[in-house]
Design a protein around this motif. Structure first.
Motif, PDB file in Angstrom:
ATOM      1  N   LYS A  29      13.618  42.240   8.392  1.00 25.47           N
ATOM      2  CA  LYS A  29      12.531  42.960   7.755  1.00 25.47           C
ATOM      3  C   LYS A  29      11.585  41.880   7.235  1.00 25.47           C
ATOM      4  CE  LYS A  29      14.625  43.253   3.320  1.00 25.47           C
ATOM      5  NZ  LYS A  29      15.153  44.218   2.070  1.00 25.47           N
ATOM      6  N   ALA A  30      10.417  42.205   7.024  1.00 23.54           N
ATOM      7  CA  ALA A  30       9.426  41.254   6.570  1.00 23.54           C
ATOM      8  C   ALA A  30       9.720  40.894   5.286  1.00 23.54           C
ATOM      9  CB  ALA A  30       8.018  41.765   6.934  1.00 23.54           C
ATOM     10  N   PRO A  31       9.470  39.615   4.874  1.00 18.25           N
ATOM     11  CA  PRO A  31       9.708  39.144   3.399  1.00 18.25           C
ATOM     12  C   PRO A  31       8.824  39.661   2.460  1.00 18.25           C
ATOM     13  CG  PRO A  31       8.488  37.303   4.721  1.00 18.25           C
ATOM     14  CD  PRO A  31       8.762  38.332   5.690  1.00 18.25           C
ATOM     15  N   PRO A  32       9.200  39.824   1.061  1.00 19.73           N
ATOM     16  CA  PRO A  32       8.162  40.705   0.316  1.00 19.73           C
ATOM     17  C   PRO A  32       6.873  39.789   0.010  1.00 19.73           C
ATOM     18  CG  PRO A  32      10.228  39.638  -0.997  1.00 19.73           C
ATOM     19  CD  PRO A  32      10.414  39.594   0.667  1.00 19.73           C
ATOM     20  N   TRP A  33       6.918  38.317   0.274  1.00 19.57           N
ATOM     21  CA  TRP A  33       5.738  37.778  -0.024  1.00 19.57           C
ATOM     22  C   TRP A  33       5.942  36.463   0.784  1.00 19.57           C
ATOM     23  CZ3 TRP A  33       8.578  34.248  -2.643  1.00 19.57           C
ATOM     24  CH2 TRP A  33       9.362  34.713  -3.515  1.00 19.57           C
ATOM     25  N   LEU A  34       4.684  36.032   1.118  1.00 17.43           N
ATOM     26  CA  LEU A  34       4.808  34.666   1.772  1.00 17.43           C
ATOM     27  C   LEU A  34       4.032  33.498   0.955  1.00 17.43           C
ATOM     28  CD1 LEU A  34       3.230  35.904   5.113  1.00 17.43           C
ATOM     29  CD2 LEU A  34       5.498  35.531   4.538  1.00 17.43           C
ATOM     30  N   LEU A  35       4.667  32.210   0.861  1.00 16.95           N
ATOM     31  CA  LEU A  35       4.141  31.341   0.104  1.00 16.95           C
ATOM     32  C   LEU A  35       3.289  30.228   0.848  1.00 16.95           C
ATOM     33  CD1 LEU A  35       7.448  30.557  -1.327  1.00 16.95           C
ATOM     34  CD2 LEU A  35       5.784  31.739  -2.390  1.00 16.95           C
ATOM     35  N   THR A  36       2.451  29.642   0.250  1.00 15.54           N
ATOM     36  CA  THR A  36       1.731  28.549   0.653  1.00 15.54           C
ATOM     37  C   THR A  36       1.561  27.309  -0.287  1.00 15.54           C
ATOM     38  OG1 THR A  36      -0.636  28.092   1.452  1.00 15.54           O
ATOM     39  CG2 THR A  36      -0.740  29.498  -0.575  1.00 15.54           C
ATOM     40  N   LEU A  37       0.889  26.349   0.088  1.00 17.81           N
ATOM     41  CA  LEU A  37       0.614  25.274  -0.735  1.00 17.81           C
ATOM     42  C   LEU A  37      -0.828  25.157  -1.517  1.00 17.81           C
ATOM     43  CD1 LEU A  37       1.682  22.126   1.589  1.00 17.81           C
ATOM     44  CD2 LEU A  37       2.946  23.460  -0.245  1.00 17.81           C
ATOM     45  N   LYS A  66      11.970  19.359  14.331  1.00 18.09           N
ATOM     46  CA  LYS A  66      12.349  20.408  14.681  1.00 18.09           C
ATOM     47  C   LYS A  66      12.511  21.519  13.236  1.00 18.09           C
ATOM     48  CE  LYS A  66      13.481  20.275  19.301  1.00 18.09           C
ATOM     49  NZ  LYS A  66      14.429  20.238  20.690  1.00 18.09           N
ATOM     50  N   GLU A  67      13.408  20.842  12.770  1.00 14.13           N
ATOM     51  CA  GLU A  67      13.865  21.686  11.404  1.00 14.13           C
ATOM     52  C   GLU A  67      12.661  21.910  10.494  1.00 14.13           C
ATOM     53  OE1 GLU A  67      14.890  17.573   9.932  1.00 14.13           O
ATOM     54  OE2 GLU A  67      14.866  18.517  11.945  1.00 14.13           O
ATOM     55  N   ILE A  68      11.493  21.572  10.657  1.00 11.82           N
ATOM     56  CA  ILE A  68      10.454  21.678   9.809  1.00 11.82           C
ATOM     57  C   ILE A  68       9.555  22.529  10.484  1.00 11.82           C
ATOM     58  CG2 ILE A  68       8.446  20.602   8.479  1.00 11.82           C
ATOM     59  CD1 ILE A  68      10.398  18.246   7.998  1.00 11.82           C
ATOM     60  N   ARG A  69       9.423  22.500  11.891  1.00 14.78           N
ATOM     61  CA  ARG A  69       8.602  23.192  12.538  1.00 14.78           C
ATOM     62  C   ARG A  69       8.691  24.752  12.658  1.00 14.78           C
ATOM     63  NH1 ARG A  69       9.182  21.022  18.010  1.00 14.78           N
ATOM     64  NH2 ARG A  69       8.550  19.094  16.959  1.00 14.78           N
ATOM     65  N   THR A  70       8.900  25.148  11.380  1.00 14.11           N
ATOM     66  CA  THR A  70       9.272  26.714  11.164  1.00 14.11           C
ATOM     67  C   THR A  70       8.408  27.175   9.851  1.00 14.11           C
ATOM     68  OG1 THR A  70      11.125  28.253  11.074  1.00 14.11           O
ATOM     69  CG2 THR A  70      11.424  25.972  10.244  1.00 14.11           C
ATOM     70  N   ASN A  71       8.649  28.259   9.483  1.00 13.15           N
ATOM     71  CA  ASN A  71       8.038  28.911   8.511  1.00 13.15           C
ATOM     72  C   ASN A  71       9.259  29.127   7.279  1.00 13.15           C
ATOM     73  OD1 ASN A  71       9.082  31.270   9.623  1.00 13.15           O
ATOM     74  ND2 ASN A  71       7.317  32.318   9.394  1.00 13.15           N
ATOM     75  N   GLN A  86      17.275  30.997   1.305  1.00 12.51           N
ATOM     76  CA  GLN A  86      16.984  32.289   1.588  1.00 12.51           C
ATOM     77  C   GLN A  86      16.056  32.796   0.750  1.00 12.51           C
ATOM     78  OE1 GLN A  86      20.778  34.287   0.119  1.00 12.51           O
ATOM     79  NE2 GLN A  86      19.827  36.271   0.706  1.00 12.51           N
ATOM     80  N   ASP A  87      15.322  33.878   1.398  1.00 15.55           N
ATOM     81  CA  ASP A  87      13.869  34.634   0.827  1.00 15.55           C
ATOM     82  C   ASP A  87      12.812  33.725   0.433  1.00 15.55           C
ATOM     83  OD1 ASP A  87      15.519  36.898   0.792  1.00 15.55           O
ATOM     84  OD2 ASP A  87      16.409  36.430  -1.238  1.00 15.55           O
ATOM     85  N   LEU A  88      12.732  32.642   1.408  1.00 12.73           N
ATOM     86  CA  LEU A  88      11.518  31.835   1.045  1.00 12.73           C
ATOM     87  C   LEU A  88      10.930  31.337   2.475  1.00 12.73           C
ATOM     88  CD1 LEU A  88       9.778  29.693  -0.635  1.00 12.73           C
ATOM     89  CD2 LEU A  88      11.557  28.073  -0.350  1.00 12.73           C
ATOM     90  N   THR A  89       9.738  32.077   2.690  1.00  9.14           N
ATOM     91  CA  THR A  89       9.130  31.967   3.982  1.00  9.14           C
ATOM     92  C   THR A  89       7.460  31.385   3.745  1.00  9.14           C
ATOM     93  OG1 THR A  89      10.353  33.881   4.625  1.00  9.14           O
ATOM     94  CG2 THR A  89       8.270  33.354   5.981  1.00  9.14           C
ATOM     95  N   TRP A  90       7.070  30.462   4.436  1.00  7.27           N
ATOM     96  CA  TRP A  90       5.769  29.815   4.331  1.00  7.27           C
ATOM     97  C   TRP A  90       4.776  30.932   5.113  1.00  7.27           C
ATOM     98  CZ3 TRP A  90       5.233  26.618   0.543  1.00  7.27           C
ATOM     99  CH2 TRP A  90       6.172  25.633   0.362  1.00  7.27           C
ATOM    100  N   VAL A  91       3.553  31.056   4.713  1.00  5.17           N
ATOM    101  CA  VAL A  91       2.530  31.834   5.472  1.00  5.17           C
ATOM    102  C   VAL A  91       2.163  31.058   6.902  1.00  5.17           C
ATOM    103  CG1 VAL A  91       0.669  30.702   4.550  1.00  5.17           C
ATOM    104  CG2 VAL A  91       0.553  33.416   5.029  1.00  5.17           C
TER     105      VAL A  91
END
Length: 199
Positions: A29-37, A66-71, A86-91
């Motif tokens: 499922k989509a995360p509840p919110w996305l993070l940015t800098l 490669k381990e950083i080339r993801t959100n 866990q539960d941390l996703t970049w925009v």
């Protein structure tokens, strides 16, 4: 609407939603919110600048492993083990987020004209390239680590300057602590790079 179009519309919507889910972490499922800098340097009241030939700055998209080339945010546990917070996703991916942060910080901290790389034909000027080799959490140290190896070149110059920038912030490995810590560390690196660029 024809029966064929009525059938095609829901299928197209389902495909697009599935693609979005894949971009946000894949499958689940989509995360509840996305993070940015977010830039922490004070923004000037207004920006109106002029650069002579060769004085503008361009900041290229940094190279990332490669381990950083993801959100998602990597967790390093020892020299070879990598998990994700866990539960941390970049925009967006960290290379693009850091490029945007660095561009805005250089604009705020220095008096230089900062151009998008797509505008390179306007004035090659100074180019900043680099490698974002660490952008995550070190479980053994209990610290967020942001490391950027930068290279500075000027149009027509016969030399290249390089420098490593690194910042660390304490965190406990949870999304609530890692997110602000990585934003703070990334901003410290961006400010140091901006001061280097401004010299």
């Amino acid at each position: 609407m024809s029966p064929m179009l009525r059938l095609a519309a829901p299928i197209a919507l389902a495909i697009s939603l599935t693609a979005c889910a894949g971009l946000l972490g894949g499958g689940g499922k989509a995360p509840p919110w996305l993070l940015t800098l977010t830039p922490q340097s004070p923004a000037p009241d207004s920006i109106a600048r002029t650069a002579k030939a060769g004085e503008a700055v361009m900041i290229e998209l940094p190279l990332v492993p490669k381990e950083i080339r993801t959100n998602r945010v990597p967790v390093h546990s020892g020299p070879i083990a990598i998990a994700y917070v866990q539960d941390l996703t970049w925009v967006d991916t960290p290379d693009k987020l850091f490029q945007d942060l660095l561009t805005e910080t250089v604009t705020r901290v220095t008096n230089r004209v900062v151009l998008d790389p797509k505008q390179s034909s306007l004035d090659p000027g100074m180019t900043i390239t680099g490698s974002l080799s660490r952008f995550g959490y070190d479980a053994q140290e209990g610290m967020v680590v942001v490391r950027y190896d930068a290279a500075k070149t000027r149009a027509g110059a016969n030399a290249v300057e390089t420098r490593r920038f690194e910042a660390r912030e304490s965190a406990d490995g949870t999304a609530a602590s890692v997110a602000p810590a990585i934003n703070a560390a990334a901003n410290r690196v961006a400010i140091d790079v901006a001061q280097w660029v401004g010299n």
